[in-house]
Design a protein around this motif. Sequence first.
Motif, PDB file in Angstrom:
ATOM      1  N   ARG A 169     -31.034  21.711  21.042  1.00  0.00           N
ATOM      2  CA  ARG A 169     -32.316  22.069  20.855  1.00  0.00           C
ATOM      3  C   ARG A 169     -32.696  22.823  19.796  1.00  0.00           C
ATOM      4  O   ARG A 169     -33.611  23.952  19.895  1.00  0.00           O
ATOM      5  CB  ARG A 169     -33.146  22.445  21.877  1.00  0.00           C
ATOM      6  CG  ARG A 169     -32.994  21.532  23.425  1.00  0.00           C
ATOM      7  CD  ARG A 169     -33.632  22.062  24.634  1.00  0.00           C
ATOM      8  NE  ARG A 169     -35.125  21.584  24.341  1.00  0.00           N
ATOM      9  CZ  ARG A 169     -36.431  22.786  24.114  1.00  0.00           C
ATOM     10  NH1 ARG A 169     -35.758  23.879  24.081  1.00  0.00           N
ATOM     11  NH2 ARG A 169     -37.518  22.515  24.018  1.00  0.00           N
ATOM     12  N   ALA A 178     -38.367  28.839  21.699  1.00  0.00           N
ATOM     13  CA  ALA A 178     -37.273  28.723  22.656  1.00  0.00           C
ATOM     14  C   ALA A 178     -37.782  29.110  24.148  1.00  0.00           C
ATOM     15  O   ALA A 178     -37.141  29.039  25.242  1.00  0.00           O
ATOM     16  CB  ALA A 178     -36.007  29.936  22.342  1.00  0.00           C
ATOM     17  N   SER A 181     -36.648  21.980  19.494  1.00  0.00           N
ATOM     18  CA  SER A 181     -37.409  22.802  20.218  1.00  0.00           C
ATOM     19  C   SER A 181     -38.786  22.788  19.124  1.00  0.00           C
ATOM     20  O   SER A 181     -40.040  23.133  19.743  1.00  0.00           O
ATOM     21  CB  SER A 181     -37.032  24.447  20.018  1.00  0.00           C
ATOM     22  OG  SER A 181     -35.974  24.594  21.026  1.00  0.00           O
TER      23      SER A 181
END
Length: 265
Positions: A94, A264, A117
């Motif tokens: 991610r 995140a 992300s």
Amino acid sequence: MSTTVRGGYVDTRWGQVHYRIAGSSGPWIGLLHESPLSSKVYESVLTVLGRDARVVAFDTPGYGASDPPPAYGYEIPDYAEVLAEAATAIGMERPVLAGVHTGASIAIEMAHRLEVSGLSLSGVALLDEQERAEFLATWNPKIPFDDEGAQFDWAVERYRRIWPDLSAEMLHIACIEVLRVFDRYEWGYQAAFRHDPAAPLAALDVPVMLLDAEFDMLAHLDAKAMELAKDPRLNILPGLQGQPHLRAPEEFSAELLAFAREVAR
């Protein structure tokens, strides 16, 4: 604390992709460069970001030390497919993908092929048809090449013209990297100019930061990108003529790290 930057290669369907990597903890960040250069342009950024993140700068296929596509004519989604394959092989999870110019278009397409992300984009080529046609026709003329060094004069003149107020280090990096791939330097350029990032950008459901130099040649298109992205934010680094990763690596890295930490969470 000093940061170690290491080089590596990963096998893909187009051969080997070369990358530079730094850091051992924190969010994953992938860096994608402009044509026709290489991950060398991110050397200072890698050193800074590697203190707090796991950061990978890729050589786009055909540039730097990465193997080229099988032939001329492949498109930005093809480049993105191969680089997503490379990111997966490295173990990136991610990541935030940060791209400049051609790298921004590749990052947008990679986000449709890899779970990310967020995206940090500098200079999104949201060109109209006239602008696109002009770039395709004029931006990458054939490089002269002879035993008197016409190619070196060409490279110096080009970067002094298209990168205003550049430093000696920037001129050196640009000239070395373009001449390294003189016989195919236009491949990525042409793919980027043929590609329209509008629809793929609008289709993304991830946060997008436009992290741009105030006077970048494509900065006037940031407003259009803000309209297209679903979760955008605009971050302009004032006074810069372009190339924020080269001209202001500390500031560029700080904004990118803050964004990566935000998404995140």
